[in-house]
Design an enzyme around this catalytic site. Sequence first.
Site, short mmCIF file in Angstrom:
data_model
loop_
_atom_site.label_atom_id
_atom_site.label_comp_id
_atom_site.label_asym_id
_atom_site.label_seq_id
_atom_site.Cartn_x
_atom_site.Cartn_y
_atom_site.Cartn_z
CB CYS A 382 -82.82 -23.16 -1.67
SG CYS A 382 -82.08 -24.87 -1.68
CG HIS A 519 -86.92 -24.12 0.70
ND1 HIS A 519 -87.00 -23.43 -0.56
CD2 HIS A 519 -85.80 -25.27 0.18
CE1 HIS A 519 -86.39 -23.91 -1.47
NE2 HIS A 519 -85.89 -25.19 -0.91
CD GLU A 521 -89.59 -21.13 0.73
OE1 GLU A 521 -88.65 -20.66 1.24
OE2 GLU A 521 -89.24 -21.74 -0.54
#
Length: 547
Positions: A382, A519, A521
């Site tokens: 990001c 994102h 993650e």
Amino acid sequence: MKTKTKYIFVTGGVLSSLGKGLASASIATLLESRGLKVTIQKLDPYINVDPGTMNPFQHGEIFVTDDGAETDLDLGHYERFTNAVMSKNNNFTTGKIYETVIKKERKGDYLGATVQVIPHITDQIKASVRLLSSKADVIIVEIGGTVGDIESLPFLEAIRQFKADEGEENVLYIHLTLVPYIPASDEVKTKPTQHSVKELRSIGIQPDILICRTVKPLFKNIKSKIALFCNVGIEDVITAKDVKCIYQVPINFHSEGLDHKIVEYLNIKADTPDISVWKNIAKKLTEAKQIVKIAIVGKYITLKESYKSLNEALYHAGIPNNCKIELIYIDSGELNEKNCKEKFKHADGILVPGGFGSRGIEGKIIAARYARENKLPYFGICLGMHIAVIEIARNKAGLTNANSEEFNPNAPHPVIYLMSEWYDAKKEKIEKRDENSKKGGTMRLGAYTCHIKKDSLTYKAYKTEEISERHRHRFEFNNKYAEKLQENGLIISGTSPDKQLVEIVEYIDNPWFVGCQFHPEFRSKPTKPHPLFTDFIKAALANKKNQ
Ligand code: GLN
């Protein structure tokens, strides 16, 4: 016919940060492995409508769901430990509950009534919990905060009422407390637990099971003392000893008989659980010999909770690569041209995570440049992707003072800019925004589809041309500069299906240099490490071997 939904309420006592989120997630995975369908909800007593506007230094990471809710980081644990998919209905705050009640009052829904905490707020809390009842056999509800806080009272009152509403065998109260160890006298103390349970009982909740956090094993005499004073059976006192690896928690709970007790109390017929998957994960994470060091260059490094999902995703990526990940946190505000070589001396790869605001930006650009020029694997997430684009624009494409409009609204080359209009993920409505837009919930949020270019590092990782990933940002890649940047080594390897939004960039002359607008993650689990993280760590490992 579906049997009645069962509710497990998890409260916390003595002090915060005892790991209620992890405990709830671990209970959920144990029940899931017994063949039950489980979901988890977090009720947060603070007044913010959602944690989206909170400072990560204070509150830790904001976890984003597929449907674009900005939620508490515990929802990340819930998804990492289970198959449950979180949504906006899995996290409610006092602010959100009051917002709904006040809207209803203005509409006239309570016409004639004096609107009060009991029953109106408590009813709204109960309705929010029941929103999930069609979704699972068991709903685990974690109450944020600590028993005894003024602000948790309406939540505790609402969950107290559940037992009467739903019936004895459909509701279970689990209380997590601390049993501190006093080194001077070499003993563990049960008094804080006694007081915390007393507090709960004074508001009408008798916990069924106590989970006791401790650094020492709890022997039978201690357990029976706790049982006696807290009015529970000795088998209802569960030891939660500190662990090296969080994925050890379900294993320990199981060996303490916790899941067995839960199904017995709730009168659920369930399979015997298979916890071998957690045993394998914990073994791989703790026993790997090789170490890969990743430098995380960010500004929220003093509170590790700010990068919770990120840290976990990196650890997960160690599993398929048979290595342990060591994280080196570098404060971007302290990084400069002179000290970067020294700071990155031990790094096998550099990661610039998401972030907001201009502090520390130049340090992050130095980090991206260092990685690019030294052919060190780079992963920009990001904001980290914005940084990579700015760096390449400035130092490769000769666009002097190129910047993001976030940091300089008058930048001569706004390679990252604020899009004033865009469609939401379902393409249903155009959202409009400018610098003055209100801050809460006005970002590009939630899951969006992305198309991947074949023959790219990204395709190599995902092995598919269409992916979906979660977003949380306001600023975007400025297509005006696409050609110029591509002539200078930037590769656009992922875009929105209509090609209007650049979602992933790479750099041509580096073994692994990827920046993504989303994102990744948030989607990584220990049972399913994320492909981008796996390949980043693989590249870092290869880089290490070549040294
Ligand atoms: N601050 C940037 C934006 O709003 C990046 C956000 C992020 O990293 N999540 O676009």
